[in-house]
Design an enzyme around this catalytic site. Structure first.
Site, mmCIF file in Angstrom:
data_model
loop_
_atom_site.group_PDB
_atom_site.id
_atom_site.type_symbol
_atom_site.label_atom_id
_atom_site.label_comp_id
_atom_site.label_asym_id
_atom_site.label_seq_id
_atom_site.Cartn_x
_atom_site.Cartn_y
_atom_site.Cartn_z
ATOM 1 C CG ASP A 1 -2.560 0.776 0.957
ATOM 2 O OD1 ASP A 1 -2.453 1.625 0.011
ATOM 3 O OD2 ASP A 1 -3.174 0.886 1.702
ATOM 4 C CG ASP B 1 -9.063 2.703 -0.548
ATOM 5 O OD1 ASP B 1 -8.648 1.883 -0.889
ATOM 6 O OD2 ASP B 1 -8.810 3.525 -0.018
#
Length: 704
Positions: free
Chosen positions: A472, A542
């Site tokens: 990430d 997301d």
């Protein structure tokens, strides 16, 4: 195929459905004669006489010094071409005038191996044309790589200092493409966090249109891609030209139409505050750009890009390999978990037939929320009794593999790592750094920082049975300086940072070839071909809302294969939008990519669990289409009340159609969806209806 026609001093490049022709004029200029539909080599003399020579004759007249009618392969500065330059070189005397002339060329088999940068991996044939700068001791190598079975043309530029004095590269774009007057529109993909890659088509007009990121990453707001569309271009017809970068850092793309009607499309590393010092004998390599021509609309452009990325960008060990069907604990627990909570998820997940459990953020250091712990990559055994091994063992007992989340590029101010090495975070002395998401960015231009992160990640990955890593990156760069660079080289920082990211990715994926790596950047904040070189798939957004994901995945599919998109079914009401969408719909949208789940299975009803198992079984039946098939976008969620896409096998024997009604209207008329992409000579059975119809009928009339 690439040929040099010596009698005309011309280069003829030919891919699957295009020709690219250029020649060296009497003054040594490398001019573009044609890029588009296939033409015959016999027509090159005509093109030279009609397109190239009129400009060359004008340049012979000393009273006419404008080069703006010339279709250049590399735009120079200060010698009568007033369009945006491709390369700008600053000499020790402060001058930056340049004039690029042909010197030589080399033809070789295969794609170039660009050290330190992601690039097309294999096959093809490469032409390297060397131009010298008449105003400085500099040479440019213009690389063109062509594949006979592809419509993608890979390009990049190498700048070489052939003199004795140091010079500074102020701008080094990867390519320059000058096209004749066609009154083009420009397609870009814009967005923001949770609404990535929204298509937008606008007129170019006159002057310069500039698309760029200054974030140290490709970013959410503007994607490293643009397409020029002729006026009649649609999803299924008309000509268009695409350009995307195999690069993940700050970029710029410019489209410029001048008073002569010519349009120049070019781009590369963002030249804002960029500079690169070249000492005698040194060279600088610009990232690779992937150009693509389609005579049959945006759909054909997308399929050409998808095939190319699968075949030549993604690691061949994973390009067509089964993707892990994961369940991720993030939206199920966020930071609030322990063994008991994780084991309950793992036990339930095993009954859904997923194959991998991924432990997300919060397993390390003092990490109970987003304010601390990043950089402290050691297990928090207060949360996880027995460490990662206990979680791994629970997965094994349930027949699951184990995956783990990292954010290697970041550090929390509240962390042991930052307290020990505050200078490792990007900062400028005397200026308070901006803290984003309560974290700072590590200086990946520094070897000591890179080596530390590599060693600590290697330790974790070596000591635990980990088959999947989620990498990430949750904030962009500010204070773009480094103590490792002298003042006159600070302009190199942003590019050196992304080279550091690539270096770490290369080292880890080489060290652990058995581990499947997925990229993520707050969702889709660094979704590009550069990252796909190292990570076979990327977390698309997301935003996992079933309605919004249809729009995000539609835009993403314009230039990436479905297999590159990580697509999960999440809980409802959705955590990003609050919307409630049927589980069946969420599963259908998530099946148009590498599928998985982002929820707590223990909270599902028995009926919902049965549906999840059914979704996974159905996905396994069509996974080969997601990995290898051709995508046809049938109904746009931006232009209608319906989203619909279809994936067709290469032999056109099978197809998978997914549709979603976005808005319901009372007493609405029946709409028929034409199933483009089928073989009209074949007969198909529609399994859900238990009906058969010819491909011709399904293409021309469709289904209700």
């Amino acid at each position: 195929m690439i040929e040099y026609i010596q009698s005309e001093r011309a280069f003829y490049l030919s891919g699957q459905n295009y020709s690219y022709v250029m020649y060296v004029d009497a003054l040594g200029n490398l001019q573009n004669l044609h890029y588009g539909a296939k033409i015959e080599k016999a027509d090159i003399p005509y093109l030279i006489e009609e397109i190239g020579e009129p400009v060359t004759r004008e340049l012979h007249d000393l009273n006419f010094f404008s080069r703006e009618r010339m279709r250049c392969e590399c735009g120079a500065y200060g010698r009568g071409d007033y369009r945006e330059s491709t390369v700008i070189l600053k000499r020790s005397d402060g001058g930056a005038i340049s004039e690029f002339r042909y010197v030589r060329h080399i033809l070789q088999d295969g794609a170039p191996n660009i050290k330190g940068l992601p690039h097309a991996r294999s096959g093809g044939q490469t032409l390297a044309v060397t131009l010298c700068d008449a105003c400085s001791d500099t040479e440019l190598d213009l690389h063109y790589t062509v594949w006979d079975d592809s419509d993608v043309l890979a390009r990049n530029i190498v700048v070489r200092n052939t003199g004795k004095e140091t010079l500074t590269v102020k701008k080094a774009f990867s390519f320059c493409l000058d096209l004749p007057n066609r009154n083009y529109k420009i397609l870009q993909l814009h967005g923001a966090w949770t609404r990535e890659r929204t298509p937008e088509i606008t007129d170019i007009g006159h002057g310069v249109v500039r698309l760029q990121s200054m974030r140290g990453a490709s970013g959410f707001e503007v994607h490293p891609f643009a397409a020029l569309l002729e006026r009649d271009c649609t999803e299924t017809q008309g000509a268009c030209y695409g350009a995307q970068f195999v690069y993940s850092g700050s970029f710029a793309l410019t489209a410029e139409t001048n008073s002569y009607g010519n349009t120049r499309l070019q781009g590369g590393i963002n030249d804002t505050q960029f500079s690169w010092e070249l000492c005698a004998g040194e060279s600088f390599t610009a990232p690779q750009a992937l150009l693509c021509y389609s005579p049959q609309g945006l759909g054909a452009l997308s399929r050409a890009y998808a095939d190319f990325i699968r075949e030549h960008i993604v690691n061949p060990a994973y390009a067509y390999k089964h993707r892990p069907i994961v369940i991720n604990n993030w939206e199920a627990t966020y930071f609030d978990f322990d063994n008991e909570k994780l084991f309950a998820i793992i036990d339930e997940a095993a009954h859904l037939d997923v194959d991998t459990f991924v432990l997300d953020d919060g397993w390390f250091g003092k990490r109970n929320d987003a304010s601390s712990g990043l950089g402290d990559w050691f297990v928090n055994e207060q949360k996880l009794s027995g460490g990662l091994k206990a979680v791994v063992e629970r997965c094994k007992q349930n027949g699951l593999r184990f995956g783990l989340w990292f954010e290697p590029e970041m550090v929390s101010p509240d962390s042991d790592l930052y307290r020990a090495h505050p200078d490792w975070a990007i900062h400028k002395k005397g200026i308070e750094p901006i803290v984003g998401r309560k974290q700072l960015v590590l200086d990946f231009t520094r070897k000591d920082v890179m080596d530390y992160i590599f060693e600590i990640m290697r330790k974790i990955l070596s000591e635990n049975d980990i088959s999947y890593v989620k990498w990430d990156m949750n904030r962009f760069i500010t204070e773009c300086t480094s103590e490792s660079l002298p003042p006159h080289r600070q302009g190199e920082f942003v590019h050196r940072y992304i080279l550091g990211v690539y270096d770490l990715a290369e080292r880890l994926t080489n060290e652990f070839p058995q581990i499947f790596f997925e990229g993520c950047a707050s969702g889709g904040g660094r979704f590009d071909a550069g990252m796909l070189y190292y990570f076979p798939q990327l977390w698309t957004s997301d935003n996992t809302d079933g309605y919004e994901r249809a729009r995000i995945q539609w835009g993403t599919s314009l230039i990436y294969p479905l297999s590159a998109m990580s697509c999960h079914v999440s809980a409802c009401p959705n955590h990003q939008t609050g919307r409630t969408t049927p589980l069946r719909t969420r599963g259908a949208i998530a099946s148009l990519g590498a599928t998985g789940y982002e929820l707590n299975p223990a909270l599902l009803s028995a009926e919902e669990k049965d549906l999840c198992r059914s979704q996974i079984a159905e996905y396994k039946n069509i996974e080969d289409l997601i990995l290898c098939g051709d995508l046809y976008r049938l109904s746009s969620p931006f232009e209608s009340d319906y989203f619909c896409e279809m994936v067709v096998s290469k032999d056109k024997n099978r197809a998978y159609v997914v549709g979603e009604q976005l808005r319901a209207l009372p007493n609405s008329p029946v709409e028929y969806l034409r199933l483009h992409g089928l073989d009209e000579s074949k007969t198909y059975r529609i399994a859900e209806y238990n009906k058969t119809a010819s491909g011709k009928t399904l293409v021309s009339i469709g289904v209700a």
